[in-house]
Write a protein that holds these residues in place. Structure first.
Motif, PDB file in Angstrom:
ATOM      1  N   SER A   1       0.840  -1.191   0.000  1.00 59.52           N
ATOM      2  CA  SER A   1       0.000   0.000   0.000  1.00 59.52           C
ATOM      3  C   SER A   1       0.873   1.237   0.000  1.00 59.52           C
ATOM      4  N   VAL A   2       0.401   2.281  -0.657  1.00 58.98           N
ATOM      5  CA  VAL A   2       1.064   3.588  -0.576  1.00 58.98           C
ATOM      6  C   VAL A   2       0.103   4.607   0.031  1.00 58.98           C
ATOM      7  N   ASP A   3      -0.886   4.100   0.732  1.00 57.16           N
ATOM      8  CA  ASP A   3      -1.864   4.921   1.434  1.00 57.16           C
ATOM      9  C   ASP A   3      -1.815   4.551   2.916  1.00 57.16           C
ATOM     10  N   PRO A   4      -1.287   5.419   3.784  1.00 51.45           N
ATOM     11  CA  PRO A   4      -1.149   5.079   5.207  1.00 51.45           C
ATOM     12  C   PRO A   4      -2.451   4.631   5.869  1.00 51.45           C
ATOM     13  N   MET A   5      -3.566   5.203   5.459  1.00 61.80           N
ATOM     14  CA  MET A   5      -4.837   4.808   6.057  1.00 61.80           C
ATOM     15  C   MET A   5      -5.196   3.363   5.670  1.00 61.80           C
ATOM     16  N   LEU A   6      -4.955   3.013   4.430  1.00 55.94           N
ATOM     17  CA  LEU A   6      -5.193   1.641   3.986  1.00 55.94           C
ATOM     18  C   LEU A   6      -4.202   0.681   4.636  1.00 55.94           C
ATOM     19  N   SER A   7      -2.969   1.131   4.810  1.00 60.12           N
ATOM     20  CA  SER A   7      -1.939   0.281   5.412  1.00 60.12           C
ATOM     21  C   SER A   7      -2.334  -0.177   6.802  1.00 60.12           C
ATOM     22  N   GLN A   8      -3.110   0.634   7.514  1.00 64.74           N
ATOM     23  CA  GLN A   8      -3.549   0.264   8.849  1.00 64.74           C
ATOM     24  C   GLN A   8      -4.416  -0.995   8.840  1.00 64.74           C
ATOM     25  N   LYS A   9      -5.036  -1.288   7.698  1.00 64.66           N
ATOM     26  CA  LYS A   9      -5.860  -2.490   7.580  1.00 64.66           C
ATOM     27  C   LYS A   9      -5.013  -3.724   7.245  1.00 64.66           C
ATOM     28  N   ILE A  10      -3.805  -3.481   6.749  1.00 67.98           N
ATOM     29  CA  ILE A  10      -2.948  -4.574   6.285  1.00 67.98           C
ATOM     30  C   ILE A  10      -1.938  -4.993   7.343  1.00 67.98           C
ATOM     31  N   TYR A  11      -1.485  -4.051   8.162  1.00 65.67           N
ATOM     32  CA  TYR A  11      -0.461  -4.321   9.163  1.00 65.67           C
ATOM     33  C   TYR A  11      -1.026  -4.138  10.567  1.00 65.67           C
ATOM     34  N   ALA A  12      -0.795  -5.119  11.429  1.00 64.61           N
ATOM     35  CA  ALA A  12      -1.224  -5.004  12.829  1.00 64.61           C
ATOM     36  C   ALA A  12      -0.384  -3.973  13.558  1.00 64.61           C
ATOM     37  N   TYR A  13       0.914  -3.911  13.195  1.00 68.48           N
ATOM     38  CA  TYR A  13       1.792  -2.889  13.772  1.00 68.48           C
ATOM     39  C   TYR A  13       3.076  -2.797  12.972  1.00 68.48           C
ATOM     40  N   VAL A  14       3.747  -1.690  13.154  1.00 67.62           N
ATOM     41  CA  VAL A  14       5.103  -1.459  12.666  1.00 67.62           C
ATOM     42  C   VAL A  14       5.959  -1.175  13.888  1.00 67.62           C
ATOM     43  N   ASP A  15       7.070  -1.866  13.996  1.00 69.90           N
ATOM     44  CA  ASP A  15       7.963  -1.698  15.145  1.00 69.90           C
ATOM     45  C   ASP A  15       9.154  -0.850  14.703  1.00 69.90           C
ATOM     46  N   ALA A  16       9.109   0.426  15.035  1.00 65.84           N
ATOM     47  CA  ALA A  16      10.182   1.349  14.675  1.00 65.84           C
ATOM     48  C   ALA A  16      10.970   1.710  15.923  1.00 65.84           C
ATOM     49  N   ALA A  17      12.227   1.260  15.983  1.00 67.87           N
ATOM     50  CA  ALA A  17      13.106   1.541  17.122  1.00 67.87           C
ATOM     51  C   ALA A  17      12.489   1.075  18.433  1.00 67.87           C
ATOM     52  N   GLY A  18      11.832  -0.070  18.401  1.00 71.63           N
ATOM     53  CA  GLY A  18      11.273  -0.641  19.612  1.00 71.63           C
ATOM     54  C   GLY A  18       9.892  -0.141  19.976  1.00 71.63           C
ATOM     55  N   VAL A  19       9.332   0.774  19.202  1.00 69.43           N
ATOM     56  CA  VAL A  19       7.997   1.310  19.474  1.00 69.43           C
ATOM     57  C   VAL A  19       7.016   0.744  18.446  1.00 69.43           C
ATOM     58  N   ARG A  20       6.029  -0.006  18.920  1.00 70.82           N
ATOM     59  CA  ARG A  20       5.052  -0.617  18.027  1.00 70.82           C
ATOM     60  C   ARG A  20       3.842   0.292  17.874  1.00 70.82           C
ATOM     61  N   SER A  21       3.449   0.501  16.620  1.00 71.13           N
ATOM     62  CA  SER A  21       2.314   1.379  16.371  1.00 71.13           C
ATOM     63  C   SER A  21       1.593   0.955  15.108  1.00 71.13           C
ATOM     64  N   ASN A  22       0.286   1.180  15.114  1.00 69.78           N
ATOM     65  CA  ASN A  22      -0.529   0.961  13.935  1.00 69.78           C
ATOM     66  C   ASN A  22      -1.096   2.282  13.420  1.00 69.78           C
ATOM     67  N   GLY A  23      -0.605   3.403  13.960  1.00 61.28           N
ATOM     68  CA  GLY A  23      -1.130   4.702  13.585  1.00 61.28           C
ATOM     69  C   GLY A  23      -0.673   5.165  12.219  1.00 61.28           C
ATOM     70  N   PRO A  24      -1.322   6.200  11.685  1.00 61.57           N
ATOM     71  CA  PRO A  24      -0.961   6.733  10.360  1.00 61.57           C
ATOM     72  C   PRO A  24       0.494   7.167  10.270  1.00 61.57           C
ATOM     73  N   ALA A  25       1.053   7.715  11.345  1.00 66.24           N
ATOM     74  CA  ALA A  25       2.448   8.173  11.325  1.00 66.24           C
ATOM     75  C   ALA A  25       3.396   6.994  11.123  1.00 66.24           C
ATOM     76  N   ALA A  26       3.110   5.872  11.786  1.00 64.71           N
ATOM     77  CA  ALA A  26       3.948   4.678  11.629  1.00 64.71           C
ATOM     78  C   ALA A  26       3.841   4.127  10.219  1.00 64.71           C
ATOM     79  N   MET A  27       2.641   4.124   9.657  1.00 64.30           N
ATOM     80  CA  MET A  27       2.449   3.625   8.294  1.00 64.30           C
ATOM     81  C   MET A  27       3.128   4.541   7.268  1.00 64.30           C
ATOM     82  N   GLN A  28       3.111   5.842   7.537  1.00 63.79           N
ATOM     83  CA  GLN A  28       3.782   6.783   6.648  1.00 63.79           C
ATOM     84  C   GLN A  28       5.294   6.593   6.707  1.00 63.79           C
ATOM     85  N   LYS A  29       5.813   6.322   7.903  1.00 63.56           N
ATOM     86  CA  LYS A  29       7.251   6.079   8.059  1.00 63.56           C
ATOM     87  C   LYS A  29       7.667   4.839   7.277  1.00 63.56           C
ATOM     88  N   LEU A  30       6.862   3.791   7.364  1.00 62.81           N
ATOM     89  CA  LEU A  30       7.138   2.581   6.596  1.00 62.81           C
ATOM     90  C   LEU A  30       7.208   2.899   5.110  1.00 62.81           C
TER      91      LEU A  30
END
Length: 422
Positions: free
Chosen positions: A144-173
């Motif tokens: 996905s290249v849409d952070p809002m859609l990515s939230q439906k595809i990924y349970a979380y993104v672990d960036a530097a030990g911080v797990r998040s499913n928010g739009p900011a985490a999806m945008q970082k990915l």
């Protein structure tokens, strides 16, 4: 990199050339167990030796074991051309192990083509090191290249030990994926982008993904069907039909060349794309002095250090050949992944008498689960979703397997160790 050199690289890699898939063999090295993203279609704790999909492996190797195993495989496969690191987690989330493996490949097998697969979260961070290590092919999964859609595809993104499913985490990915693709492609690395086509989730969005990765420098996209993995959040979704995948590839062909011969390989695949021979090489090779555990029967150097109690459903004490609900007894083993001792045969009331009853006999099911509270894991051929959830709630790992008991126990220990590593 000159165009003719890029074409030469592609011509020997079976994923980049439909013709070479029948000529050149590849070998995946499962040295990367941890992952920094949880995709809703992925369950790396489920493994059957007869199953082929990303994230599945029957062993985890250390870098030294992996490099030594290349020599063993090469003695029997004279057409071995490509060495890939494709998990079972993420290659870059296990950077020290991945880097050590790539160094070993460069030093001992400089004529082989190294490549790796990644979700791209750390791609921009390690792009230059990959180039310096001679990696000429990188596969990045971009769903996905849409952070809002990515939230439906990924349970979380672990960036530097911080797990998040928010739009900011999806945008970082997304930012890191595209930045990494740009950095690598500008220096001649061939980029293939995998896209999992998930029914009802990202189907209409895929052309936009293809156009975005093309702009970043990708040379090929591989639109793959969703394979619903047991235990994953998307396990209830239907597998994407071949017709739908083919139609989407045709639609996206106008933007980028499409890979049409993908086999969605295991993380320990060996051989031609259409002929996985990994089962032939499941035993560890002899390793360099000081480089391995020295025990050929265990698939990982970490095995042999921790004892686990594992329950197995088996009718004749040879194969993992019974559904959890069909079992009238549990074989209780104590194992470290190398040595296993049968402690007892523990009786259990059979509660599943057919598909219509397996999920309804709660009293008997709960009694079975109570009998296993002293166990770390259960190895069974199949299990219903409710029983599985109740076992997991008790902290008991569930491994669905269709192997010999010995292999099932090894698999259970490997999964338990993998849980510790994540």
């Amino acid at each position: 990199m000159p165009c003719n050199e890029s074409e030469l690289l592609a011509s020997k890699h079976p994923c980049y050339s439909a013709e070479s898939q029948h000529k050149f063999a590849r070998m995946h090295l499962p040295v990367a167990p941890a992952c920094n993203i949880q995709c809703n279609y992925c369950n790396r704790l489920y493994d059957c030796v007869n199953e082929s999909r990303p994230g599945v492996t029957s062993e985890i190797l250390t870098p030294a074991q992996a490099v030594a195993k290349i020599g063993v495989v090469r003695e029997r496969l004279d057409n071995l051309a490509v060495i890939g690191i494709a998990g079972p987690g993420d290659a870059l989330a296990n950077w020290e192990k991945t880097r050590a493996t790539l160094v070993g490949i460069r030093e001992q097998y400089p004529d082989l083509i190294p490549c790796l697969s990644t979700n791209g979260l750390l791609l921009s961070q390690y792009a230059q090191e990959l180039i310096d290590l001679g990696v000429g092919h990188v596969t990045v999964t971009v769903n996905s290249v849409d952070p809002m859609l990515s939230q439906k595809i990924y349970a979380y993104v672990d960036a530097a030990g911080v797990r998040s499913n928010g739009p900011a985490a999806m945008q970082k990915l997304l930012d890191n994926q595209l930045a990494g693709i740009r950095l690598l492609s500008r220096q001649g690395v061939l980029i293939k982008v995998n896209i999992v086509m998930i029914p009802g989730v990202n189907e209409a969005h895929i052309p936009e993904v293809v156009q975005a990765v093309k702009a970043a420098g990708a040379s090929l996209t591989n639109i793959m069907p969703l394979i619903p993995a047991s235990g994953s959040a998307f396990a209830h979704l239907p597998q994407t039909s071949n017709k739908d995948v083919s139609t989407m590839r045709e639609k996206c062909q106008v933007y980028l060349p499409q890979m049409r011969h993908c086999q969605q390989c295991r993380a320990d695949a060996i051989g031609l794309l259409t002929q996985d021979r990994s089962a032939e090489f499941r035993e560890l090779p002899a390793c360099p002095s000081g480089g391995c555990s020295g025990k050929k029967s265990g698939p990982a150097i970490e095995q042999g250090k921790s004892l686990f109690r594992v329950a197995v459903t088996s009718k004749y004490e040879k194969l993992v050949d019974q559904h959890f609900g069909h079992a009238e007894r549990f074989l209780i083993y104590e194992t470290d992944g190398i040595r296993s001792n049968l402690l007892e045969s523990r009786s259990a009331p059979k509660y599943c008498n057919g598909n219509g009853y397996c999920e309804s006999e709660r009293e008997f099911k709960q009694e079975n689960i109570k009998k296993l509270t002293d166990c770390d894991a259960v190895v069974t051929m199949r299990i219903g979703s409710q029983a599985k959830e109740r076992l997991l709630a008790q902290g008991i790992l569930v491994v669905e397997s269709c192997t010999e008991i010995r292999e099932g126990l090894e698999m259970a220990v490997q999964h338990l160790l993998l849980q510790r590593a994540v």
